[in-house]
Scaffold this active site. Structure first.
Site, short mmCIF file in Angstrom:
data_model
loop_
_atom_site.label_atom_id
_atom_site.label_comp_id
_atom_site.label_asym_id
_atom_site.label_seq_id
_atom_site.Cartn_x
_atom_site.Cartn_y
_atom_site.Cartn_z
N ASP A 91 0.82 -1.21 0.00
CA ASP A 91 0.00 0.00 0.00
C ASP A 91 0.86 1.27 0.00
OD1 ASP A 91 -2.45 1.17 -0.04
OD2 ASP A 91 -2.83 1.00 2.11
N LYS A 177 -10.35 8.15 10.58
CA LYS A 177 -10.40 8.41 9.13
C LYS A 177 -8.97 8.32 8.61
CE LYS A 177 -9.98 11.05 6.02
NZ LYS A 177 -9.03 10.76 4.91
N GLY A 230 -0.85 15.39 9.94
CA GLY A 230 -0.80 15.64 8.50
C GLY A 230 -0.06 16.93 8.22
N SER A 231 -0.41 17.54 7.10
CA SER A 231 0.34 18.72 6.66
C SER A 231 -0.13 20.00 7.37
CB SER A 231 0.15 18.89 5.15
OG SER A 231 -1.21 19.13 4.89
N THR A 234 -3.55 21.51 5.95
CA THR A 234 -4.75 20.80 6.43
C THR A 234 -4.94 21.05 7.93
OG1 THR A 234 -4.27 19.11 4.79
CG2 THR A 234 -5.96 18.59 6.38
N GLY A 235 -3.83 21.07 8.68
CA GLY A 235 -3.91 21.34 10.12
C GLY A 235 -4.55 22.70 10.40
N GLU A 252 -0.38 17.25 14.87
CA GLU A 252 1.00 16.81 14.63
C GLU A 252 1.28 17.10 13.16
OE1 GLU A 252 2.99 15.63 16.86
OE2 GLU A 252 1.65 15.09 18.49
P1 NAD Z 1 -2.53 15.78 4.50
O1 NAD Z 1 -2.66 16.96 5.37
O2 NAD Z 1 -2.67 15.94 3.04
O3 NAD Z 1 -3.59 14.65 4.90
C1 NAD Z 1 -3.64 14.12 6.20
C2 NAD Z 1 -5.03 13.60 6.47
O4 NAD Z 1 -5.94 14.71 6.48
C3 NAD Z 1 -5.57 12.62 5.45
O5 NAD Z 1 -6.29 11.61 6.11
C4 NAD Z 1 -6.50 13.47 4.61
O6 NAD Z 1 -7.54 12.74 4.02
C5 NAD Z 1 -7.05 14.40 5.67
N1 NAD Z 1 -7.60 15.67 5.16
C6 NAD Z 1 -7.27 16.36 4.03
N2 NAD Z 1 -8.03 17.47 3.92
C7 NAD Z 1 -8.83 17.51 5.01
C8 NAD Z 1 -9.81 18.41 5.47
N3 NAD Z 1 -10.14 19.51 4.79
N4 NAD Z 1 -10.42 18.14 6.65
C9 NAD Z 1 -10.12 17.05 7.36
N5 NAD Z 1 -9.20 16.14 6.96
C10 NAD Z 1 -8.56 16.36 5.80
O7 NAD Z 1 -1.12 15.14 4.87
P2 NAD Z 1 -0.42 13.85 4.20
O8 NAD Z 1 0.07 14.27 2.86
O9 NAD Z 1 -1.30 12.67 4.33
O10 NAD Z 1 0.80 13.62 5.20
C11 NAD Z 1 2.01 14.27 5.09
C12 NAD Z 1 2.13 15.36 6.11
O11 NAD Z 1 1.91 14.84 7.42
C13 NAD Z 1 3.51 15.96 6.14
O12 NAD Z 1 3.43 17.37 6.24
C14 NAD Z 1 4.13 15.38 7.41
O13 NAD Z 1 5.15 16.15 7.96
C15 NAD Z 1 2.94 15.27 8.30
N6 NAD Z 1 3.17 14.28 9.37
C16 NAD Z 1 3.40 14.73 10.65
C17 NAD Z 1 3.67 13.82 11.68
C18 NAD Z 1 3.94 14.30 13.09
O14 NAD Z 1 3.95 13.48 14.00
N7 NAD Z 1 4.14 15.58 13.34
C19 NAD Z 1 3.68 12.46 11.40
C20 NAD Z 1 3.44 12.03 10.09
C21 NAD Z 1 3.18 12.96 9.08
#
Ligand code: NAD
Length: 492
Positions: A91, A177, A230-231, A234-235, A252
């Protein structure tokens, strides 16, 4: 392989009936299709979680009872380690030994929080000495309620465990999710939960896309707490959404983590930690060692050895023996990383290794280990998270300069320092503005220790007791000794 949503203890199709593709990044082939959950499915999952929390047995059980179920979940994950790790490779693309490591940590996370759930029984409340006679007070910990968890694709099952295990340990019910990019192992939590006897509705899993399923979870009034990894963009959006009903959140987020190498370390030791720091998990690591600062005196020799060793890294399918760098998670991530490299080539920096798609691996989402040397701190590649196997290196003259350059970032997730002088290493560790500091190493992560970032890298801490506290409310219960009438209005 599961393909449905897990809601209220049952496997169900998305209400829309829609599905989406699951793609193997090593060959870009679709190997499965799973339910595309949307807002209506999130609503159903939150209703189930609400019912489980408000009326169900889970939050009313003792910590020891919850611990027994969490331990069974951990045991089952451990028992299926090889199978789950292979699913993760398919995956996500990561090399098998790294996937095995993830699954072991996932099982370990359930075992760790089972122990903490038990401890909640031993110390459920704290007496508080008061300054006024006649009153006594205590602080009581209670589960926060329904927890929503939104996770990324880089450590698919482990990131789920970091949220699901402490939330369940606290007595919360959960709606998970997973990322639409890697949902397969997250669904396995449902299978494991059923086998371990977790009550219906205590854990619900909705696969689907961020803007519909994720967004609905963040805005749902039935969710008491939202945990997001996540990013940064999005955060930020989640924080704005959660502000509507003052939902508790932990974030995070991303990073651009520095490693400072002083002149008194063995060069090969530093090279080893830089290679591990940036090429482990294909550089798709929030805390990746993406900026390296090397003391001027050893910089030329260090660069020579780093490039020499990076060129030897075996790239290929995650199941091939000896592979250290698998394909990036998907085409979109490959495109983003290659675009970042192209941008770096136009900046004040020198590309000295990699920079493209490895020959013979054009069928997958592969990118060569890439090194930029002499990178100016003004460069975009020095400042922004690339989230791939790309490292930026530059030299420094003094300790003060190294600290200043390391801290000059909007991120503050992690930082590392290498020196034989432990006093100096400690001084630099304390001067870093980041939440996770490594001394003479980089990246090892432990379930017992707090994890989280300063600045735009996030809010709050996961793991350890901090992780459990995210899912606990603190209630004050103050009692009055009625032997003395209060008599403010009603005088005798
Ligand atoms: P992303 O922000 O694109 O997506 C993360 C999650 O958020 C996914 O499940 C996605 O479906 C969901 N999402 C997207 N839009 C949303 C919205 N509007 N409302 C609610 N949820 C939504 O991030 P990614 O590309 O999956 O992951 C990479 C990022 O995560 C990098 O920036 C990385 O540094 C970060 N990350 C941080 C940690 C930490 O512990 N600090 C750990 C792992 C990854």
């Amino acid at each position: 392989m599961q393909d449905k949503l897990f809601i209220d203890g049952k496997w169900v199709d998305a209400q829309s009936g829609e599905k989406f593709d699951v793609v193997d990044p090593s060959n870009r082939e679709v190997f499965h299709r799973i339910a595309r959950g949307g807002a209506a499915d999130i609503d159903a999952a939150v209703t189930a979680a609400r019912k489980a929390f408000d009326y169900g047995p889970w939050p009313r059980m003792g910590g020891a009872e919850r611990a027994a179920i969490l331990r069974r979940m951990g045991d089952e994950i451990e028992a299926r380690k090889d199978e789950l790790a292979r699913l993760e490779v398919r995956d996500n693309g990561k090399p098998l030994p790294e996937a095995i490591w993830d699954i072991e940590d996932t099982a370990g996370c359930f075992h760790f929080y089972a122990d903490l759930a038990e401890k909640l029984d031993q110390n459920p409340e704290q007496d508080i000495p008061l300054s006024m006679d006649g009153f006594s007070s205590k602080a009581v910990k209670e589960p926060v309620g329904v927890a929503g968890a939104v996770i990324p694709w880089n450590f698919p099952m482990l990131m789920g465990a970091w949220k699901v295990a402490p939330a369940l340990a606290a007595g919360c019910s959960v709606v998970l999710k997973p990322s639409e990019v890697t949902s397969m192992t997250a669904l396995e939590f449902g299978i494991v939960a059923q086998k371990a006897g977790l009550p219906d509705g205590a854990l619900n899993i909705v696969t689907g896309f961020g803007p519909d399923a994720g967004q609905r979870l963040a805005e749902h009034p039935g969710v008491d707490k939202l945990a997001f990894t996540g990013s940064v963009p999005t955060g930020r959006r989640i924080m704005q959404t959660a502000a509507q009903d003052i939902k508790a959140i932990t974030l995070e987020l991303g990073g651009k983590s520095p490693l400072v190498v002083f002149e008194d370390v063995k060069i090969d030791e530093a090279v080893e930690w830089v290679l591990f720091g940036i090429f482990w998990n294909k550089g798709e690591v929030c805390s990746a060692t993406s900026r390296v600062l090397v003391a001027e005196a050893i910089y030329p020799k260090f660069m020579e050895r780093l490039v020499e060793e990076a060129r030897k890294i075996r790239i290929g399918h995650g199941l091939e023996e000896g592979v250290l760098l698998g394909p990036l998670v998907n085409q979109s991530q490959q495109d983003k990383v290659l675009a970042a490299i192209e941008r770096g080539k136009t900046e004040d920096a020198k590309m000295v290794c990699g920079g493209g798609i490895p020959k013979g691996l054009e069928h997958g989402c592969y990118v060569e280990p890439t090194i930029f040397a002499d990178v100016s701190p003004d460069c975009w590649i020095w400042k922004e998270e690339i989230f791939g196997p790309v490292v930026c290196v530059r030299s420094f003259k003094t300790e003060e300069e190294a600290i200043r350059l390391a801290n000059d970032s909007r991120f503050g997730l992690a930082a590392a320092v290498m020196s034989n002088d432990l006093e100096r290493a400690d001084r630099v560790a304390r001067a870093f503005r980041a939440g996770i500091i490594w001394v003479n190493c980089s990246q090892p992560t432990f379930v017992e220790a707090p994890w989280g970032g300063y600045k735009q890298s996030g809010i709050g801490r996961e793991l350890g007791e901090w992780g459990l506290n995210n899912y606990l409310e603190t209630k004050q219960i103050t009692s009055y000794d009625r032997s003395k009438p209060w008599g403010w209005y009603l005088k005798e």
